[in-house]
Write a protein that holds these residues in place. Structure first.
Motif, PDB file in Angstrom:
ATOM      1  N   THR A 196       0.453  -0.884   0.324  1.00 16.44           N
ATOM      2  CA  THR A 196       0.054   0.479  -0.052  1.00 16.44           C
ATOM      3  C   THR A 196       0.713   1.005  -0.160  1.00 16.44           C
ATOM      4  N   LEU A 197       1.837   1.199   0.931  1.00 17.02           N
ATOM      5  CA  LEU A 197       3.316   2.436   1.268  1.00 17.02           C
ATOM      6  C   LEU A 197       3.721   2.629  -0.299  1.00 17.02           C
ATOM      7  N   LEU A 198       3.673   1.347  -1.263  1.00 19.88           N
ATOM      8  CA  LEU A 198       4.380   1.795  -2.840  1.00 19.88           C
ATOM      9  C   LEU A 198       3.452   2.235  -3.406  1.00 19.88           C
ATOM     10  N   ILE A 199       2.205   1.947  -3.595  1.00 14.52           N
ATOM     11  CA  ILE A 199       1.506   1.937  -4.427  1.00 14.52           C
ATOM     12  C   ILE A 199       0.717   3.531  -4.250  1.00 14.52           C
ATOM     13  N   VAL A 200       0.781   3.892  -3.248  1.00 17.00           N
ATOM     14  CA  VAL A 200       0.004   5.277  -2.103  1.00 17.00           C
ATOM     15  C   VAL A 200       1.462   6.158  -2.640  1.00 17.00           C
ATOM     16  N   VAL A 201       1.940   6.232  -1.158  1.00 14.19           N
ATOM     17  CA  VAL A 201       3.036   7.428  -1.361  1.00 14.19           C
ATOM     18  C   VAL A 201       3.357   7.164  -2.281  1.00 14.19           C
ATOM     19  N   THR A 202       4.702   5.967  -2.595  1.00 13.34           N
ATOM     20  CA  THR A 202       5.290   6.655  -3.583  1.00 13.34           C
ATOM     21  C   THR A 202       5.241   7.351  -5.081  1.00 13.34           C
ATOM     22  N   GLN A 203       3.975   7.524  -5.704  1.00 10.66           N
ATOM     23  CA  GLN A 203       3.044   7.623  -6.604  1.00 10.66           C
ATOM     24  C   GLN A 203       2.976   9.055  -6.318  1.00 10.66           C
ATOM     25  N   SER A 204       2.437   9.396  -5.377  1.00 12.35           N
ATOM     26  CA  SER A 204       1.720  10.458  -4.706  1.00 12.35           C
ATOM     27  C   SER A 204       2.687  11.723  -4.610  1.00 12.35           C
ATOM     28  N   HIS A 205       3.818  11.604  -3.892  1.00 12.68           N
ATOM     29  CA  HIS A 205       5.369  11.595  -4.356  1.00 12.68           C
ATOM     30  C   HIS A 205       6.021  12.123  -5.176  1.00 12.68           C
ATOM     31  N   LEU A 206       5.857  10.706  -6.186  1.00  7.92           N
ATOM     32  CA  LEU A 206       5.839  12.093  -8.579  1.00  7.92           C
ATOM     33  C   LEU A 206       5.505  13.007  -8.420  1.00  7.92           C
ATOM     34  N   ILE A 207       3.892  12.712  -8.238  1.00 10.52           N
ATOM     35  CA  ILE A 207       3.422  13.462  -9.331  1.00 10.52           C
ATOM     36  C   ILE A 207       3.633  14.896  -7.843  1.00 10.52           C
ATOM     37  N   ILE A 208       4.153  14.967  -7.081  1.00  8.82           N
ATOM     38  CA  ILE A 208       4.999  16.421  -6.584  1.00  8.82           C
ATOM     39  C   ILE A 208       6.064  17.001  -6.867  1.00  8.82           C
ATOM     40  N   HIS A 209       6.666  16.047  -7.611  1.00 10.80           N
ATOM     41  CA  HIS A 209       7.902  16.113  -8.332  1.00 10.80           C
ATOM     42  C   HIS A 209       7.310  16.458  -9.687  1.00 10.80           C
ATOM     43  N   ASN A 210       6.670  15.788 -10.495  1.00 12.85           N
ATOM     44  CA  ASN A 210       5.999  16.530 -11.416  1.00 12.85           C
ATOM     45  C   ASN A 210       5.438  18.193 -11.314  1.00 12.85           C
ATOM     46  N   LEU A 211       4.740  17.887 -10.478  1.00 15.59           N
ATOM     47  CA  LEU A 211       4.242  19.484 -10.316  1.00 15.59           C
ATOM     48  C   LEU A 211       5.581  20.346 -10.410  1.00 15.59           C
ATOM     49  N   PHE A 212       6.345  19.965  -9.818  1.00 20.83           N
ATOM     50  CA  PHE A 212       7.510  20.991  -9.431  1.00 20.83           C
ATOM     51  C   PHE A 212       8.432  21.605 -11.052  1.00 20.83           C
ATOM     52  N   GLU A 213       7.865  20.837 -12.058  1.00 24.20           N
ATOM     53  CA  GLU A 213       8.437  20.593 -13.487  1.00 24.20           C
ATOM     54  C   GLU A 213       8.202  22.010 -14.123  1.00 24.20           C
ATOM     55  N   GLY A 214       6.691  22.235 -13.738  1.00 31.09           N
ATOM     56  CA  GLY A 214       5.554  22.819 -14.417  1.00 31.09           C
ATOM     57  C   GLY A 214       4.247  22.221 -13.993  1.00 31.09           C
ATOM     58  N   MET A 215       3.450  23.522 -14.118  1.00 27.94           N
ATOM     59  CA  MET A 215       2.004  23.053 -13.496  1.00 27.94           C
ATOM     60  C   MET A 215       1.448  22.218 -14.245  1.00 27.94           C
ATOM     61  N   ILE A 216       2.205  22.442 -16.126  1.00 29.31           N
ATOM     62  CA  ILE A 216       1.053  21.681 -16.856  1.00 29.31           C
ATOM     63  C   ILE A 216       1.594  20.452 -16.729  1.00 29.31           C
ATOM     64  N   TRP A 217       2.400  20.031 -16.833  1.00 31.90           N
ATOM     65  CA  TRP A 217       3.012  18.308 -16.875  1.00 31.90           C
ATOM     66  C   TRP A 217       2.279  18.066 -14.829  1.00 31.90           C
ATOM     67  N   PHE A 218       1.838  18.609 -13.868  1.00 32.00           N
ATOM     68  CA  PHE A 218       0.694  17.778 -13.654  1.00 32.00           C
ATOM     69  C   PHE A 218      -0.844  17.715 -13.446  1.00 32.00           C
ATOM     70  N   ILE A 219      -1.402  19.506 -14.554  1.00 32.39           N
ATOM     71  CA  ILE A 219      -2.670  19.710 -14.499  1.00 32.39           C
ATOM     72  C   ILE A 219      -3.388  18.933 -15.796  1.00 32.39           C
ATOM     73  N   VAL A 220      -2.084  18.842 -16.862  1.00 30.52           N
ATOM     74  CA  VAL A 220      -2.498  18.371 -18.240  1.00 30.52           C
ATOM     75  C   VAL A 220      -2.851  16.501 -18.005  1.00 30.52           C
ATOM     76  N   PRO A 221      -2.034  15.418 -16.794  1.00 33.74           N
ATOM     77  CA  PRO A 221      -1.881  14.009 -17.445  1.00 33.74           C
ATOM     78  C   PRO A 221      -3.198  13.532 -16.736  1.00 33.74           C
ATOM     79  N   ILE A 222      -2.736  14.365 -14.989  1.00 33.50           N
ATOM     80  CA  ILE A 222      -4.654  14.560 -14.399  1.00 33.50           C
ATOM     81  C   ILE A 222      -5.294  14.356 -15.142  1.00 33.50           C
ATOM     82  N   SER A 223      -6.221  16.214 -16.412  1.00 33.20           N
ATOM     83  CA  SER A 223      -6.988  16.094 -17.099  1.00 33.20           C
ATOM     84  C   SER A 223      -7.751  14.838 -17.877  1.00 33.20           C
TER      85      SER A 223
END
Length: 454
Positions: A210-237
């Protein structure tokens, strides 16, 4: 374990026939699938006690307003209304800025972890053994401390170096993280109870997966966000768009079943969702790429102690002319088209969201069927739990992070300078002299070269 097998064998499966309708299909399809299950499969499933089904928490106002509709259309309206509400909330948190987005990601992570662990606890609690829930949350704390500590050290380097307590925590961060995890590991060993070792180790693995699936992936989401909000918003959208359009195409046109794990999913919904998502990704990326607020990396301003999103957009977000292939030229009559290079990348993101992303949902469907539950929780009427909405998002986050590292990200001068400033004075001087000699050799410092010759 024997007691659990007998109890599970006596349990029936009332929830499987109540799967939320996403693509058109009859309940009889699911019944046939259940009746056709092999004896060996039934024996495996019977080893799991059934998790209590949460009550329907659809607002009473909606129940009364939609009381005259069939259950199929009632579910359609409930899902639609709450989908619009979630999309509105999504745009609101985008407006509120990066810090709010990161906070929401953390909250969603904790809620998803809670939903999965609660399912495990429903099985584990029947043995009245201590520490499972406590240790699960303790390990969540440890893993978050490790990942967020790495993020703070990486992106808030100057702030960390400025504050003595933070500098000490940063220097020994990994040792502290390991010590915290080791403490939890020892607590788990001490909590082992005779005759239940196998189950306890099973739940230990449950927590870590569960930690591998949930926490690791959410950490990667935040790293994507730091690259630019477009790398966060477009994939989610794109994932949201695919989920909606696959449901719509399946609801109105679905005839052919897609996969047994989700009998209501159809090929019509899958294919329709794919084309709709690719078109949406290209159009949405065109709009987003025109704003610095979305394309610039999220950076921490040490002077104002706040996040800033301002830069000169890279070539990835500059309009360029592309020559159309002969086939498209004959159809459209255009020889060239002006696009942002990011729009080309958005096709890859949309394709992944449409073809591979749904397998995150299929994986979640298999998980829920294994434990005889309809949804992970009943947090969002018509949709289930938070994890039911984010099962595909976590898979998408990993792909985006790998995609950026493989095809987009280059050396970051800011991080290099931060690392240089952390070195001793003699080390900095050595690097300076080496860099100066290299630049003079390349002819990039002619003035210094002439002065040295004189």
């Amino acid at each position: 374990m024997t007691e659990l097998r007998h109890r599970g064998a006596r349990d029936t499966d009332p929830t499987l026939e109540q799967q939320p309708s996403e693509d058109k299909g009859s309940d009889s399809e699911l019944k046939v699938e259940k009746d056709g299950a092999s004896d060996s499969e039934s024996k495996v499933d019977s080893g799991v006690s059934e998790v209590p089904v949460p009550p329907d928490d659809t607002p009473e106002v909606l129940n009364k307003a939609l009381s005259g509709l069939s259950s199929r259309w009632k579910n359609w309206w409930v899902r639609g209304l709450f989908t619009l509400a979630m999309i509105s909330f999504f745009f609101l948190i985008i407006y509120l800025g990066p810090m709010v987005l990161m906070t929401i990601v953390l909250i969603v992570q904790i809620k998803c972890f809670h939903e999965i662990i609660t399912i495990g606890y429903s099985v584990y609690h029947s043995y009245h053994l201590p520490w499972f829930r406590t240790l699960s949350w303790y390990f969540l704390l440890c893993v978050n401390y490790f990942f967020y500590g790495e993020t703070v050290t990486d992106y808030f380097f100057t702030l960390v170096q400025r504050e003595e307590p933070l500098r000490i925590l940063s220097k020994y961060h990994r040792f502290i993280s390991f010590a915290l995890y080791l403490t939890g590991f020892c607590m788990f060993v001490l909590s082992l109870v005779k005759k239940h070792y196998r189950l306890q180790f099973y739940m230990f693995g449950w927590t870590h997966v569960t930690l591998l699936i949930v926490v690791t992936q959410s950490h990667l989401i935040i790293h994507n966000l730091f690259e630019g909000m477009i790398w966060f918003i477009v994939p989610i959208s794109t994932v949201i768009c695919n989920d909606i359009m696959a449901y719509m195409f399946g609801f109105f046109f679905g005839r052919t079943p897609l996969i047994k794990l989700s009998p209501k999913k159809t090929w019509e919904g899958f294919i329709g969702g794919f084309f709709a998502t690719v078109v949406f990704g290209i159009m949405f990326s065109y709009v987003m790429a025109g704003y610095r607020y979305f394309v610039c990396p999220v950076e921490f301003n040490n002077d104002s102690n706040s996040f800033q999103v301002d830069c000169e957009p890279s070539d990835l977000f500059q309009l360029q002319d592309y020559v159309l292939p002969g086939v498209l030229e004959s159809v459209t009559g255009w020889t060239t088209v002006r696009l942002y290079p990011f729009q080309i990348h958005s096709i890859a993101l949309s394709t992944f969201a449409s073809i591979v992303g749904p397998f995150g949902g299929f994986f979640a469907s298999g998980f829920k069927r294994a434990f005889k539950i309809k949804d992970f929780a009943n947090t969002i009427p018509g949709h289930g739990g938070i994890m039911d909405r984010f099962d595909c998002q976590y898979l998408m986050a990993t792909f985006v992070n790998v995609y950026i590292a493989s095809f987009i990200r280059g050396p970051n001068p800011t991080k290099v300078i931060q690392q240089l400033l952390a070195l001793r004075a003699d080390q900095q001087l050595h690097i300076f002299n080496s860099l100066k000699a290299h630049l003079m050799e390349k002819g990039l410092l002619p003035a210094l070269e002439e002065a040295a010759a004189a």
